[in-house]
Design a protein around this motif. Structure first.
Motif, PDB file in Angstrom:
ATOM      1  N   ALA A 383       0.822  -1.212   0.000  1.00 17.22           N
ATOM      2  CA  ALA A 383       0.000   0.000   0.000  1.00 17.22           C
ATOM      3  C   ALA A 383       0.856   1.263   0.000  1.00 17.22           C
ATOM      4  CB  ALA A 383      -0.921  -0.015   1.225  1.00 17.22           C
ATOM      5  N   PHE A 384       1.895   1.284   0.848  1.00 17.45           N
ATOM      6  CA  PHE A 384       2.767   2.459   0.890  1.00 17.45           C
ATOM      7  C   PHE A 384       3.512   2.658  -0.431  1.00 17.45           C
ATOM      8  CE2 PHE A 384       2.821   2.338   5.700  1.00 17.45           C
ATOM      9  CZ  PHE A 384       2.292   3.605   5.853  1.00 17.45           C
ATOM     10  N   ALA A 385       3.992   1.565  -1.030  1.00 23.32           N
ATOM     11  CA  ALA A 385       4.721   1.677  -2.299  1.00 23.32           C
ATOM     12  C   ALA A 385       3.818   2.261  -3.381  1.00 23.32           C
ATOM     13  CB  ALA A 385       5.248   0.307  -2.717  1.00 23.32           C
ATOM     14  N   TRP A 386       2.541   1.869  -3.368  1.00 24.60           N
ATOM     15  CA  TRP A 386       1.604   2.412  -4.358  1.00 24.60           C
ATOM     16  C   TRP A 386       1.361   3.905  -4.109  1.00 24.60           C
ATOM     17  CZ3 TRP A 386      -3.577   4.176  -3.800  1.00 24.60           C
ATOM     18  CH2 TRP A 386      -4.234   4.397  -5.021  1.00 24.60           C
ATOM     19  N   LEU A 387       1.181   4.278  -2.850  1.00 22.52           N
ATOM     20  CA  LEU A 387       0.961   5.692  -2.519  1.00 22.52           C
ATOM     21  C   LEU A 387       2.199   6.536  -2.813  1.00 22.52           C
ATOM     22  CD1 LEU A 387      -0.919   5.298   0.887  1.00 22.52           C
ATOM     23  CD2 LEU A 387      -1.899   6.127  -1.269  1.00 22.52           C
ATOM     24  N   ALA A 388       3.387   5.969  -2.617  1.00 25.11           N
ATOM     25  CA  ALA A 388       4.626   6.724  -2.824  1.00 25.11           C
ATOM     26  C   ALA A 388       4.863   7.059  -4.286  1.00 25.11           C
ATOM     27  CB  ALA A 388       5.816   5.932  -2.279  1.00 25.11           C
TER      28      ALA A 388
END
Length: 398
Positions: A383-388
């Motif tokens: 999830a964080f990688a997608w948001l980043a």
């Protein structure tokens, strides 16, 4: 410790959520070259640490009996007595912990990670020596058992506070709490950023306490094995947190200097470092699981139950490292709402839900609970990688 550890970790983590605003504010002001603004943020943060620590210590101490009975009903009076002896000292010492945490993170946000490291090294060595002396009654000191362990930690924290706050009083330092004015505005802005972090950490630790309570229902052997596993895995988690704090500080400074691309590059660099560093620790878990567990547990059944879980933790470690760095970087940028949502999905929905499904529904026991924790870190990282990949997290005003 299966009771005291989660309770204290939850309390200190939730109470310390305001330091997310401290790191973001001081990092931004440092990047802008605004030394008076950074100093105002430091003074406001020190005041919050004292207020939160005193209030929370008193409330938790008063409600300790209800916490014991509500979360750990099967522990027994002997365990409760040992827990009360420890927490009776540790909870009043919460202001010392929060002051030490705040001062160390403030220095890191200003770009000085060496001073907090040296002070923490002194504090940990003192803590180890005093624990040995006060738990077992060495060097002419009384034998105090678990209360002695808590007293040793409180004394070490007091020394750390004196050292850190004394160093921050120096006028020649890049960050100092000397001066006056600006605290109210700094406090308002920091709490605005940290508000979502209070919610995030409350949700995370509520979910974690449910997770630990579920493991407690698996029996004493599972509880003992889980405590040994957590003691080993804590090396990985604190290492990940170190990478995360450094990354958050650089991200905040780069955004303060109006260099968002450089902030994104810092996130990528921190992620690579954490993943590689924790993959190395994971290799030790993979190659020496029984040896590591025997350092914390002498019962053969406890070790046997923990070995497959520690092998699984070897693969979870780099996922944890990368996820923690992303979370801290988002907090350093002020994007705390995104971190709240990701933590809720991973730490509550995935971890608790899969533990119920695998540990109890599928009959996998403790191994099922550790599959759930691994899935939690994988979901958070994804999830964080997608948001980043977007730019919104870099554009939060502070």
């Amino acid at each position: 410790m299966q009771i005291n550890g989660p309770l204290l970790w939850a309390a200190t983590s939730v109470l310390g959520a305001f330091t997310v605003g401290t790191v973001a504010w001081i990092g931004r002001r440092t990047g802008e070259g605004d030394a008076p603004g950074a100093a105002a943020g430091l003074r406001a943060s020190v005041g919050l640490a004292l207020a939160f620590g005193i209030a929370a210590g008193a409330v938790l101490l008063a409600g300790l009996g209800g916490v014991h009975a509500g979360l750990f009903p099967e522990a027994g009076e002997a365990v409760y007595a040992s827990s009360r002896a420890y927490l009776g000292v540790a909870l009043p010492a919460l202001p010392l912990y929060l002051l030490s945490l705040t001062a160390g993170l403030a220095l890191a946000a200003a770009g000085d990670t060496r001073t907090p490291f040296v002070v923490a090294l002194v504090g940990n060595l003192l803590n180890a020596a005093l624990t040995w002396a006060l738990v077992f009654g060495r060097l002419g000191l009384p034998e105090l058992g678990s209360r002695g362990a808590a007293l040793a930690t409180a004394l070490a924290l007091a020394v750390q506070c004196v050292l850190l706050l004394g160093l921050l009083a120096g006028p020649a330092r890049a960050l100092s709490w000397r001066g006056r004015g600006g605290e109210r505005e700094a406090l308002r802005r920091m709490l605005g950023v940290a508000g979502a972090s209070f919610g995030e950490r409350t949700l995370q630790h509520a979910g974690y306490l449910v997770y630990v309570t579920m493991i407690g229902q698996l029996g004493e052997t599972a509880m003992a094995a889980n405590q040994a596993l957590l003691s080993i895995e804590s090396v990985a988690f604190t290492s990940a947190d170190g990478f995360g704090i450094a990354t958050a500080a650089v991200v905040a400074q780069r955004l303060g200097a109006r260099a968002p691309l450089s902030a994104a590059a810092a996130l990528r660099a921190g992620t690579r470092l954490a993943a590689l560093g924790l993959a190395g620790l994971g290799l030790l878990f993979l190659l020496l699981p029984e040896t590591l567990l025997r350092a914390f547990a002498s019962d053969a059944s406890v070790v046997a139950l923990g070995v497959p879980c520690l092998v699984l933790a070897a693969f979870a470690a780099p996922l944890m490292g990368a996820a923690v760095v992303h979370a801290d970087a988002f907090r350093g940028a002020g994007a705390t709402r995104a971190a709240l949502i990701v933590t809720f999905v991973g730490g509550v929905v995935v971890r608790v839900g899969l533990t119920a499904l695998l540990a109890f529904g599928a009959g996998l026991g403790l191994f099922g609970a550790w599959i759930a924790s691994t899935a939690d870190w994988a979901v958070r990282l994804g999830a964080f990688a997608w948001l980043a990949r977007g730019t919104g997290w870099r554009g939060v005003a502070l």
